[in-house]
Design an enzyme around this catalytic site. Sequence first.
Site, mmCIF file in Angstrom:
data_model
loop_
_atom_site.group_PDB
_atom_site.id
_atom_site.type_symbol
_atom_site.label_atom_id
_atom_site.label_comp_id
_atom_site.label_asym_id
_atom_site.label_seq_id
_atom_site.Cartn_x
_atom_site.Cartn_y
_atom_site.Cartn_z
ATOM 1 N N GLU A 1 61.416 24.319 29.310
ATOM 2 C CA GLU A 1 62.277 23.443 28.520
ATOM 3 C C GLU A 1 61.454 22.459 27.682
ATOM 4 O O GLU A 1 61.759 22.206 26.510
ATOM 5 C CB GLU A 1 63.229 22.656 29.439
ATOM 6 C CG GLU A 1 64.138 23.535 30.273
ATOM 7 C CD GLU A 1 63.573 23.852 31.648
ATOM 8 O OE1 GLU A 1 64.345 23.870 32.612
ATOM 9 O OE2 GLU A 1 62.343 24.088 31.739
ATOM 10 N N SER B 1 40.294 60.224 46.621
ATOM 11 C CA SER B 1 41.603 59.990 46.002
ATOM 12 C C SER B 1 41.508 59.610 44.529
ATOM 13 O O SER B 1 42.546 59.417 43.879
ATOM 14 C CB SER B 1 42.348 58.871 46.750
ATOM 15 O OG SER B 1 41.622 57.656 46.677
ATOM 16 N N THR C 1 40.199 50.375 54.497
ATOM 17 C CA THR C 1 40.100 50.632 53.064
ATOM 18 C C THR C 1 38.896 49.924 52.466
ATOM 19 O O THR C 1 38.194 50.470 51.604
ATOM 20 C CB THR C 1 41.390 50.169 52.359
ATOM 21 O OG1 THR C 1 42.490 50.954 52.842
ATOM 22 C CG2 THR C 1 41.284 50.330 50.850
ATOM 23 N N GLY D 1 45.923 52.127 53.455
ATOM 24 C CA GLY D 1 45.971 53.499 53.937
ATOM 25 C C GLY D 1 47.214 53.775 54.749
ATOM 26 O O GLY D 1 48.099 52.917 54.915
#
Length: 373
Positions: A55, A171, A199, A294
Amino acid sequence: MYDDLDHQFMAQSLDLAQLGAPTCRPNPAVGCVIARDGRVLGRGWHERAGGPHAEVVALADAGGDTTGATAYVTLEPCSHHGRTPPCADALLAAGVARVVVAHEDPFPAVDGRGLERLRHHGVRVEVGLMRDRAAAQNRGYFFAVTQGRPWIRLKSGISLDGRTALSGGQSKWITNALSRSDVQHWRARSCAILTGVDTVLADDPALSVREVLSGPHLQPTRIVLDSQGRMSATARLCDESAPTIVYRGRHLPDDPSLTVERIPTPLNRERIDLAWVAHDMGRRGFREVQVEAGARLSGAWLSTGLVDEILLYIAPCVLGHEGRPLFHLPGPASLADATGFNVVDVASFGQDVRLRMLSKPVDGGLPMPQRSS
């Protein structure tokens, strides 16, 4: 109650709010348009926590003459002194005659007080225009404020046969570059990105936002769950590019070699207590947390019932039955007991498809899945 111009200006306000979504966290994304006689006088959005609110930015953009104007604001103007003065007072001082608000602010210091203050001083206040879109835009903020824990989103990429990696863990990359670019936008709106120590040890990820954000001070917090104290001090997550928190088993001695914040955490069956972590993240003010982990940790989050949203990128390839699964968790006793999600959006990224799913109806119901490309 609302005419075409009202809808047009509120839509602009919502678009402006979205510009601040990657940078204003943990504050909500807010946009504002000041208009009079069908003409826009000023526009603004909340860019950063601690910075001017939408605003105030819009009023400054208007350049002064706003007497009798209408302010279209995506969230209730605040009425309290925080890091910035009250926006309701700024609108009153500017002589605004009407304020159209998309959604109330449930934050305890606001929660209707901004609307009440405006009405008390004779401003015409109307609430609810494009409410559903405003609710979706700040879903994590609303959820965290009312539930005391962050909105938890689980992200993964899979093959057609539901595999996240080859049996050896490879992956990169199942999904294409367009999908990976989309992930950056979801990371950017998250207060934190969470993964497990497995991971970290296997992939040494940075968990940073690329392409969307500039400047390390805007990066989300990185969170690692490490029940047995296996986190390496040489991991990339221990650099200074963004804050990092490691939730470690409470039974472990402290490890001063980890130059990151270390949180002693209770265990549940020798694993980090995820409900405790969710509560602690809420206490720290995290609004949205994206889990990128994972199969074991993803499955553990799913089994707790704490996953509110899933982003699933599906690539048109097959990895075979020896590939790693999406979730590792016990199966239900029957199909009727299976955990269910509601698909609310389907999007294409080249040959990949993204499904966005919510765990339960939000705001009284769910929209039909939308298809985009």
